[in-house]
Design a protein around this motif. Structure first.
Motif, mmCIF file in Angstrom:
data_model
loop_
_atom_site.group_PDB
_atom_site.id
_atom_site.type_symbol
_atom_site.label_atom_id
_atom_site.label_comp_id
_atom_site.label_asym_id
_atom_site.label_seq_id
_atom_site.Cartn_x
_atom_site.Cartn_y
_atom_site.Cartn_z
ATOM 1 N N ARG A 190 -1.374 9.149 -3.110
ATOM 2 C CA ARG A 190 -2.003 8.670 -4.346
ATOM 3 C C ARG A 190 -1.309 7.355 -4.711
ATOM 4 O O ARG A 190 -0.235 7.357 -5.306
ATOM 5 N N THR A 191 -1.897 6.238 -4.328
ATOM 6 C CA THR A 191 -1.164 4.973 -4.394
ATOM 7 C C THR A 191 -1.476 4.152 -5.646
ATOM 8 O O THR A 191 -2.516 4.332 -6.292
ATOM 9 N N LEU A 192 -0.555 3.243 -5.929
ATOM 10 C CA LEU A 192 -0.693 2.359 -7.099
ATOM 11 C C LEU A 192 -1.876 1.408 -6.948
ATOM 12 O O LEU A 192 -2.592 1.146 -7.924
ATOM 13 N N THR A 193 -2.079 0.893 -5.735
ATOM 14 C CA THR A 193 -3.188 -0.058 -5.588
ATOM 15 C C THR A 193 -4.537 0.632 -5.798
ATOM 16 O O THR A 193 -5.422 0.074 -6.463
ATOM 17 N N VAL A 194 -4.695 1.836 -5.277
ATOM 18 C CA VAL A 194 -5.973 2.538 -5.466
ATOM 19 C C VAL A 194 -6.157 2.911 -6.937
ATOM 20 O O VAL A 194 -7.258 2.800 -7.486
ATOM 21 N N HIS A 195 -5.076 3.359 -7.597
ATOM 22 C CA HIS A 195 -5.166 3.640 -9.043
ATOM 23 C C HIS A 195 -5.584 2.385 -9.805
ATOM 24 O O HIS A 195 -6.462 2.437 -10.668
ATOM 25 N N SER A 196 -4.975 1.253 -9.492
ATOM 26 C CA SER A 196 -5.293 0.005 -10.199
ATOM 27 C C SER A 196 -6.752 -0.388 -9.974
ATOM 28 O O SER A 196 -7.440 -0.833 -10.910
ATOM 29 N N ARG A 197 -7.234 -0.207 -8.748
ATOM 30 C CA ARG A 197 -8.639 -0.506 -8.445
ATOM 31 C C ARG A 197 -9.558 0.403 -9.252
ATOM 32 O O ARG A 197 -10.565 -0.052 -9.816
ATOM 33 N N SER A 198 -9.218 1.682 -9.300
ATOM 34 C CA SER A 198 -10.075 2.642 -9.993
ATOM 35 C C SER A 198 -10.088 2.363 -11.495
ATOM 36 O O SER A 198 -11.159 2.396 -12.131
ATOM 37 N N ASP A 243 -8.391 8.037 -15.180
ATOM 38 C CA ASP A 243 -8.062 8.008 -13.756
ATOM 39 C C ASP A 243 -6.793 8.804 -13.463
ATOM 40 O O ASP A 243 -6.704 9.487 -12.439
ATOM 41 N N SER A 244 -5.815 8.730 -14.374
ATOM 42 C CA SER A 244 -4.570 9.484 -14.172
ATOM 43 C C SER A 244 -4.831 10.978 -14.259
ATOM 44 O O SER A 244 -4.341 11.763 -13.422
ATOM 45 N N ASP A 245 -5.620 11.415 -15.249
ATOM 46 C CA ASP A 245 -5.845 12.853 -15.430
ATOM 47 C C ASP A 245 -6.699 13.447 -14.318
ATOM 48 O O ASP A 245 -6.510 14.609 -13.948
ATOM 49 N N VAL A 246 -7.626 12.689 -13.776
ATOM 50 C CA VAL A 246 -8.386 13.169 -12.609
ATOM 51 C C VAL A 246 -7.414 13.491 -11.471
ATOM 52 O O VAL A 246 -7.514 14.538 -10.812
ATOM 53 N N GLN A 247 -6.449 12.618 -11.253
ATOM 54 C CA GLN A 247 -5.500 12.822 -10.157
ATOM 55 C C GLN A 247 -4.495 13.920 -10.486
ATOM 56 O O GLN A 247 -4.111 14.712 -9.619
ATOM 57 N N LEU A 248 -4.048 13.986 -11.757
ATOM 58 C CA LEU A 248 -3.092 15.025 -12.153
ATOM 59 C C LEU A 248 -3.733 16.408 -12.077
ATOM 60 O O LEU A 248 -3.112 17.367 -11.612
ATOM 61 N N GLU A 306 0.805 -1.219 0.000
ATOM 62 C CA GLU A 306 0.000 0.000 0.000
ATOM 63 C C GLU A 306 0.839 1.271 0.000
ATOM 64 O O GLU A 306 0.297 2.368 -0.128
ATOM 65 N N ASP A 307 2.164 1.152 0.134
ATOM 66 C CA ASP A 307 3.040 2.326 0.095
ATOM 67 C C ASP A 307 3.529 2.646 -1.315
ATOM 68 O O ASP A 307 4.120 3.711 -1.531
ATOM 69 N N VAL A 308 3.340 1.748 -2.270
ATOM 70 C CA VAL A 308 3.837 2.004 -3.634
ATOM 71 C C VAL A 308 3.010 3.132 -4.236
ATOM 72 O O VAL A 308 1.778 3.074 -4.242
ATOM 73 N N PRO A 309 3.673 4.190 -4.723
ATOM 74 C CA PRO A 309 2.921 5.344 -5.215
ATOM 75 C C PRO A 309 2.373 5.118 -6.630
ATOM 76 O O PRO A 309 2.869 4.285 -7.379
ATOM 77 N N LYS A 310 1.398 5.907 -6.984
ATOM 78 C CA LYS A 310 0.875 5.904 -8.348
ATOM 79 C C LYS A 310 1.918 6.504 -9.288
ATOM 80 O O LYS A 310 2.137 6.030 -10.391
ATOM 81 N N SER A 311 2.570 7.584 -8.823
ATOM 82 C CA SER A 311 3.555 8.286 -9.654
ATOM 83 C C SER A 311 4.425 9.161 -8.771
ATOM 84 O O SER A 311 3.918 9.755 -7.812
ATOM 85 N N PRO A 312 5.714 9.317 -9.104
ATOM 86 C CA PRO A 312 6.544 10.275 -8.350
ATOM 87 C C PRO A 312 6.061 11.707 -8.519
ATOM 88 O O PRO A 312 6.435 12.582 -7.732
ATOM 89 N N GLY A 328 9.200 10.504 -0.405
ATOM 90 C CA GLY A 328 8.376 10.216 -1.578
ATOM 91 C C GLY A 328 8.928 9.039 -2.348
ATOM 92 O O GLY A 328 9.472 8.096 -1.756
ATOM 93 N N ALA A 329 8.792 9.077 -3.652
ATOM 94 C CA ALA A 329 9.288 7.982 -4.493
ATOM 95 C C ALA A 329 10.034 8.575 -5.682
ATOM 96 O O ALA A 329 9.868 9.742 -6.030
ATOM 97 N N ARG A 330 10.896 7.753 -6.268
ATOM 98 C CA ARG A 330 11.653 8.175 -7.459
ATOM 99 C C ARG A 330 11.758 6.985 -8.386
ATOM 100 O O ARG A 330 11.520 5.831 -7.980
ATOM 101 N N PHE A 331 12.159 7.237 -9.635
ATOM 102 C CA PHE A 331 12.372 6.143 -10.567
ATOM 103 C C PHE A 331 13.601 5.335 -10.135
ATOM 104 O O PHE A 331 14.619 5.901 -9.739
ATOM 105 N N SER A 332 13.486 4.023 -10.209
ATOM 106 C CA SER A 332 14.606 3.129 -9.928
ATOM 107 C C SER A 332 15.467 2.989 -11.188
ATOM 108 O O SER A 332 15.091 3.479 -12.265
ATOM 109 N N ARG A 333 16.597 2.303 -11.049
ATOM 110 C CA ARG A 333 17.405 2.032 -12.244
ATOM 111 C C ARG A 333 16.590 1.225 -13.252
ATOM 112 O O ARG A 333 16.602 1.512 -14.449
ATOM 113 N N THR A 334 15.868 0.215 -12.764
ATOM 114 C CA THR A 334 15.009 -0.585 -13.650
ATOM 115 C C THR A 334 14.004 0.309 -14.371
ATOM 116 O O THR A 334 13.760 0.153 -15.566
ATOM 117 N N GLY A 335 13.441 1.269 -13.649
ATOM 118 C CA GLY A 335 12.456 2.169 -14.237
ATOM 119 C C GLY A 335 13.028 3.050 -15.325
ATOM 120 O O GLY A 335 12.295 3.493 -16.219
#
Ligand SMILES: [Fe+2]
Length: 194
Positions: free
Chosen positions: A62-70, A176-181, A50-56, A117-124
């Motif tokens: 604004r979490t990834l799980t809630v975005h995925s659900r929406s 869903d992304s634009d509503v949050q942005l 539940e800590d993984v963010p939707k976007s940095p 917060g969160a940032r892009f990883s090397r993989t990202g």
């Protein structure tokens, strides 16, 4: 990141955070979606799903799980609408599965940042968005049409959605992304050219 109790990565914990998985009627597909999230979580740096963010670019709550659900709910409502009013064949299970999996790669594409917060990883930075999720889907034996939809969902991809389910998830994700942005005062996806 919040520092409350850590939920261990289990199939039950995944389904608790993504209850829309239960709407998938096919048991094998339901287990595959759960298993891919679990695989991604266990091999990630994130202790709490539940800590993984939707976007940095967005507040951490604004979490990834809630975005995925929406996205899953919006996409399946669109699927029900166009099936009824346009008489097009749209598979509810497939729509739910690809909506729930379209951003699972973000568990590896993002990492906790020093500012809380969160940032892009090397993989990202090394892989195109969507690639890892598609790879895990292939590993799990999911069909080409589902893998295609995850590859095609992002504007970073040159692959155009070629199934009804892929089209709907693409737009559900944008909505869903634009509503949050918009709420965060950020530039909308629908006006980005790259
Ligand atoms: Fe998304």
């Amino acid at each position: 990141m919040t520092a409350n109790s850590t939920s261990a990565p289990t199939a039950g914990a995944v389904q608790d955070l993504l209850p829309e998985i239960h709407q998938i009627s096919d048991e094998g597909l339901r287990e595959a979606v759960t298993g891919i999230w679990l695989r991604a979580w266990r091999s990630s740096v994130w202790e709490r799903l539940e800590d993984v963010p939707k976007s940095p670019d967005l507040p951490v709550w604004r979490t990834l799980t809630v975005h995925s659900r929406s996205v899953a709910r919006i996409a399946v409502q669109m699927a029900d609408t166009v099936r009824e009013l346009h008489q097009v064949a749209v598979d509810r299970d497939v729509t739910l599965a690809i909506a729930l999996l379209h951003d699972v790669c973000k568990l590896h594409e993002f990492e906790p940042g020093s500012d809380g917060g969160a940032r892009f990883s090397r993989t990202g930075r090394m892989y195109q968005h969507g690639f890892l999720g598609a790879h895990w889907m292939l590993e799990a034996g999911l069909e080409e049409d589902l893998v295609h939809a995850v590859i095609a969902h992002t504007p970073h991809s040159s692959v155009v959605p070629r199934t009804q389910e892929a089209v709907l998830v693409h737009y559900a994700d944008f909505a869903d992304s634009d509503v949050q942005l918009l709420d965060a005062g950020q530039r909308l996806f629908c006006k980005r050219r790259s």
